[in-house]
Design a protein around this motif. Sequence first.
Motif, PDB file in Angstrom:
ATOM      1  N   ILE A   1      36.346  -1.453  29.773  1.00  0.00           N
ATOM      2  CA  ILE A   1      37.537  -1.806  29.358  1.00  0.00           C
ATOM      3  C   ILE A   1      38.295  -2.687  30.423  1.00  0.00           C
ATOM      4  N   ALA A   2      37.777  -2.396  31.591  1.00  0.00           N
ATOM      5  CA  ALA A   2      38.230  -3.286  32.927  1.00  0.00           C
ATOM      6  C   ALA A   2      37.401  -4.823  32.711  1.00  0.00           C
ATOM      7  N   ALA A   3      36.015  -4.527  32.656  1.00  0.00           N
ATOM      8  CA  ALA A   3      35.177  -5.783  32.374  1.00  0.00           C
ATOM      9  C   ALA A   3      35.770  -6.646  31.258  1.00  0.00           C
ATOM     10  N   SER A   4      36.269  -6.028  30.173  1.00  0.00           N
ATOM     11  CA  SER A   4      36.670  -6.922  29.225  1.00  0.00           C
ATOM     12  C   SER A   4      37.778  -7.833  29.300  1.00  0.00           C
ATOM     13  N   ILE A   5      38.656  -7.399  30.418  1.00  0.00           N
ATOM     14  CA  ILE A   5      39.896  -8.379  30.677  1.00  0.00           C
ATOM     15  C   ILE A   5      39.605  -9.638  31.871  1.00  0.00           C
ATOM     16  N   MET A   6      38.211  -9.337  32.353  1.00  0.00           N
ATOM     17  CA  MET A   6      37.893 -10.555  33.194  1.00  0.00           C
ATOM     18  C   MET A   6      37.219 -11.819  32.505  1.00  0.00           C
ATOM     19  N   PRO A   7      37.329 -12.759  33.038  1.00  0.00           N
ATOM     20  CA  PRO A   7      36.729 -13.910  32.442  1.00  0.00           C
ATOM     21  C   PRO A   7      35.125 -13.777  32.350  1.00  0.00           C
ATOM     22  N   ARG A   8      34.834 -13.344  31.048  1.00  0.00           N
ATOM     23  CA  ARG A   8      33.079 -13.147  30.801  1.00  0.00           C
ATOM     24  C   ARG A   8      32.785 -12.065  31.812  1.00  0.00           C
ATOM     25  N   GLY A   9      33.610 -10.899  31.628  1.00  0.00           N
ATOM     26  CA  GLY A   9      33.047  -9.945  32.406  1.00  0.00           C
ATOM     27  C   GLY A   9      32.104  -9.128  31.895  1.00  0.00           C
ATOM     28  N   ARG A  10      31.167  -8.268  32.532  1.00  0.00           N
ATOM     29  CA  ARG A  10      30.153  -7.477  32.187  1.00  0.00           C
ATOM     30  C   ARG A  10      30.439  -6.138  32.932  1.00  0.00           C
ATOM     31  N   THR A  11      30.065  -4.831  32.321  1.00  0.00           N
ATOM     32  CA  THR A  11      29.886  -3.942  33.337  1.00  0.00           C
ATOM     33  C   THR A  11      28.817  -4.183  34.280  1.00  0.00           C
ATOM     34  N   ALA A  12      29.190  -3.258  35.278  1.00  0.00           N
ATOM     35  CA  ALA A  12      27.996  -3.738  36.626  1.00  0.00           C
ATOM     36  C   ALA A  12      26.850  -2.979  35.916  1.00  0.00           C
ATOM     37  N   ARG A  13      26.715  -1.867  35.522  1.00  0.00           N
ATOM     38  CA  ARG A  13      25.483  -1.274  34.919  1.00  0.00           C
ATOM     39  C   ARG A  13      24.809  -1.953  34.172  1.00  0.00           C
ATOM     40  N   SER A  14      25.173  -2.896  33.351  1.00  0.00           N
ATOM     41  CA  SER A  14      24.684  -3.548  32.483  1.00  0.00           C
ATOM     42  C   SER A  14      24.003  -4.974  32.911  1.00  0.00           C
ATOM     43  N   ARG A  15      25.047  -5.638  33.949  1.00  0.00           N
ATOM     44  CA  ARG A  15      24.431  -6.992  34.529  1.00  0.00           C
ATOM     45  C   ARG A  15      23.616  -6.749  35.494  1.00  0.00           C
ATOM     46  N   PHE A  16      23.695  -5.676  36.615  1.00  0.00           N
ATOM     47  CA  PHE A  16      22.977  -5.355  37.721  1.00  0.00           C
ATOM     48  C   PHE A  16      21.411  -4.379  37.099  1.00  0.00           C
ATOM     49  N   LYS A  17      21.370  -3.979  36.065  1.00  0.00           N
ATOM     50  CA  LYS A  17      20.450  -3.019  35.593  1.00  0.00           C
ATOM     51  C   LYS A  17      20.023  -1.724  36.472  1.00  0.00           C
ATOM     52  N   ILE A  18      21.633  -1.023  36.592  1.00  0.00           N
ATOM     53  CA  ILE A  18      21.459   0.272  37.458  1.00  0.00           C
ATOM     54  C   ILE A  18      21.015   1.281  36.595  1.00  0.00           C
ATOM     55  N   PRO A  19      19.983   2.005  37.032  1.00  0.00           N
ATOM     56  CA  PRO A  19      19.374   3.192  36.353  1.00  0.00           C
ATOM     57  C   PRO A  19      20.615   4.108  35.941  1.00  0.00           C
ATOM     58  N   LEU A  20      20.236   4.757  35.023  1.00  0.00           N
ATOM     59  CA  LEU A  20      21.278   5.623  34.601  1.00  0.00           C
ATOM     60  C   LEU A  20      21.205   6.964  35.310  1.00  0.00           C
ATOM     61  N   ASN A  21      20.270   7.293  35.832  1.00  0.00           N
ATOM     62  CA  ASN A  21      20.003   8.646  36.656  1.00  0.00           C
ATOM     63  C   ASN A  21      19.927   8.119  38.097  1.00  0.00           C
ATOM     64  N   ILE A  22      20.837   7.903  38.655  1.00  0.00           N
ATOM     65  CA  ILE A  22      21.138   7.425  40.075  1.00  0.00           C
ATOM     66  C   ILE A  22      21.058   8.107  41.181  1.00  0.00           C
ATOM     67  N   VAL A  23      20.021   7.817  42.233  1.00  0.00           N
ATOM     68  CA  VAL A  23      20.135   8.855  43.210  1.00  0.00           C
ATOM     69  C   VAL A  23      20.020   8.165  44.573  1.00  0.00           C
ATOM     70  N   ASP A  24      19.967   8.665  45.669  1.00  0.00           N
ATOM     71  CA  ASP A  24      19.965   8.012  46.820  1.00  0.00           C
ATOM     72  C   ASP A  24      18.838   7.205  47.172  1.00  0.00           C
ATOM     73  N   GLY A  25      18.811   5.971  47.701  1.00  0.00           N
ATOM     74  CA  GLY A  25      17.414   5.025  47.883  1.00  0.00           C
ATOM     75  C   GLY A  25      16.962   4.457  46.518  1.00  0.00           C
ATOM     76  N   VAL A  26      17.498   4.512  45.633  1.00  0.00           N
ATOM     77  CA  VAL A  26      17.024   3.697  44.540  1.00  0.00           C
ATOM     78  C   VAL A  26      17.456   2.583  44.545  1.00  0.00           C
ATOM     79  N   SER A  27      16.857   1.324  43.576  1.00  0.00           N
ATOM     80  CA  SER A  27      17.229   0.078  43.631  1.00  0.00           C
ATOM     81  C   SER A  27      17.390  -0.046  41.768  1.00  0.00           C
TER      82      SER A  27
END
Length: 621
Positions: free
Chosen positions: A204-230
Amino acid sequence: MQTVDSVLCETLREAAEKRGLIEADNALDECLTEAEQFAMPSSLRRLFATILVFCEPGDPRGLWDRHLEGMSDDYRRSITCPITVEQKVLLDIRRMLQSMGKEITSFPLPKMDETYDDTGGEAREIIEESSIAVDIEDTSLASSLNPEQRSAYDEILAAVDSGTGGVFFVDGPGGTGKTFLYRALFAKLRGEEKIAVATATAGIAASIMPRGRTARSRFKIPLNIVDGVSCSFTKQSGTAKLLRMASLRIWDEATMTKRQAIEALDNSMRNIMGRRDRPFGGKTVVFGGDFRQVLPVVRKGTRDQIIDASLHSSYLWERMRHLKLVTNMRAHSGPWFADFLLCVGNGTEEADEEGNIRLPEDVCVPSTDKESDIERLIDHVFPALNTSVADPNYITSRAILTTKNDNVNNINMRMIERFNGEEMIYHSFDSVEDDPHDYYPPEFLNTLTPNGLPPHVLKLKINCPVILLGNIDPANGLFNDTRLIVRGFQKNAIDAEIVLGQQAGKRVFLPRIPLCPSDDDMFPFRFKRKQFPIRLSFAMTINKAQGQTIPIVGVYLPELVFSHGQLYVALSRATARRNIKILAVKNDENAKKSKPRKTKKQKTSLVSTTKNIVYKEVLNA
């Protein structure tokens, strides 16, 4: 029992299918057929792409062959060559699939002729970001910045222009103009034909920014996130090319996300830029947020675990230049209430011996321990409901916030019963993977409503408000928690309109989608629910409201808040003190009385009390 809509069915199964009690074999085919009746070919193409990605169709090519005519109706009006029409539709669907993270070659559709593609092989991400048109109103925002915003604006642009990069954190309570600052930055850079990437933790915060996206979808962040991953993109991907070319990257509501997600982006950008010694590879990155709000969710996490998961604990925190915004909040909420909100957010509001703070009497609905209390709160938030339902601004400018999903479901069911209009009831199709002996019958599964999944029984009416569950198509406004209005429905398809954010006004078709709980440890089996991915949104949890501005808010507290920042988030969503009402139900924990306090600024007695939880460790960084 075999008669449905005055038609006698040949079998009980056929009757059950027509009533939507069991899934029909041709449900996806009927979904597309029903959507064709609304005569919106572009929305139909998006529905087809959604079905390919999310609905596990058994015969994609058959669906294509049967519905190509409906999906190409707009192209056929101006193009006579059927081959060209087919290729135009394929190109459209390829772009949609790519925005959902899939390639068209994964599906058995007709072969594409690349000569019809006029993008020259440029990455989709670059084309999308380079083609953003700047809103004419945003071009003048820089001249309206207050001194704090102007200082941040100048410092960030200096880092961009110098090419040396920098990492910034914009810190400010709601109403201090963080989004206003971002829009000014985007307008400046995009007006110079530079790329500026807009992201946020919450949809919802992404939707109010001009052509915003969720950080997870834009940067391809893994769902199961742990220390040291990319992040899960390669050096040759369109995402990597976009991040290298971008002059600025903004990540709003960063305080809501786990530090490991931000560190994953840092690791990936150092890698693709070839500069391991510089944060984010020496590029300019801006994070924004408010540590007074809800912190990252750590399931069953202790206080120390939650704090450790926050940005405050990241190795990047000390490398960030902190830019604080405080001006405007008093004008936003009114001087006294703004001061009260900050005291709640900072954990400095005076508390009694039980740790409860007192709430302003004029914003409270008195609790009488009767069922009518919640009805009075509803009347405050939704006055003249059935004479205003056709106005989307009315229905989306108000909501009731509460702590738990059970409370949300209770209020939503009350509201939909009050709501006038044509009604449709949808039942989910529930199953368990790898259950050959049927240990878990559907009747039992139907009673479950895991967090993040729609209910088994979904009751809708025309013009009722709903929120989307899941990131269906983030590039086109379909984020998790996107707010929509139901404009029409059939047995297998729902026609909805996005009503908030940059994509407001866009019409979309939604099919039933198989969904699984995000928490694999919730049940001793793999649970799957096939249902329309929406919930009613007259009420929502406080956590889901974070990142939203809701002009008129009701806060329902039948039990105490249970995590850092919840009370502050609930109270700070409204745009003015006069637009908020609180019902704190009396019980042994939150009904403690203490002598009312009077100040020179505020002489109203405070009679309702509730708990306020603040982890001051994250505020004193």
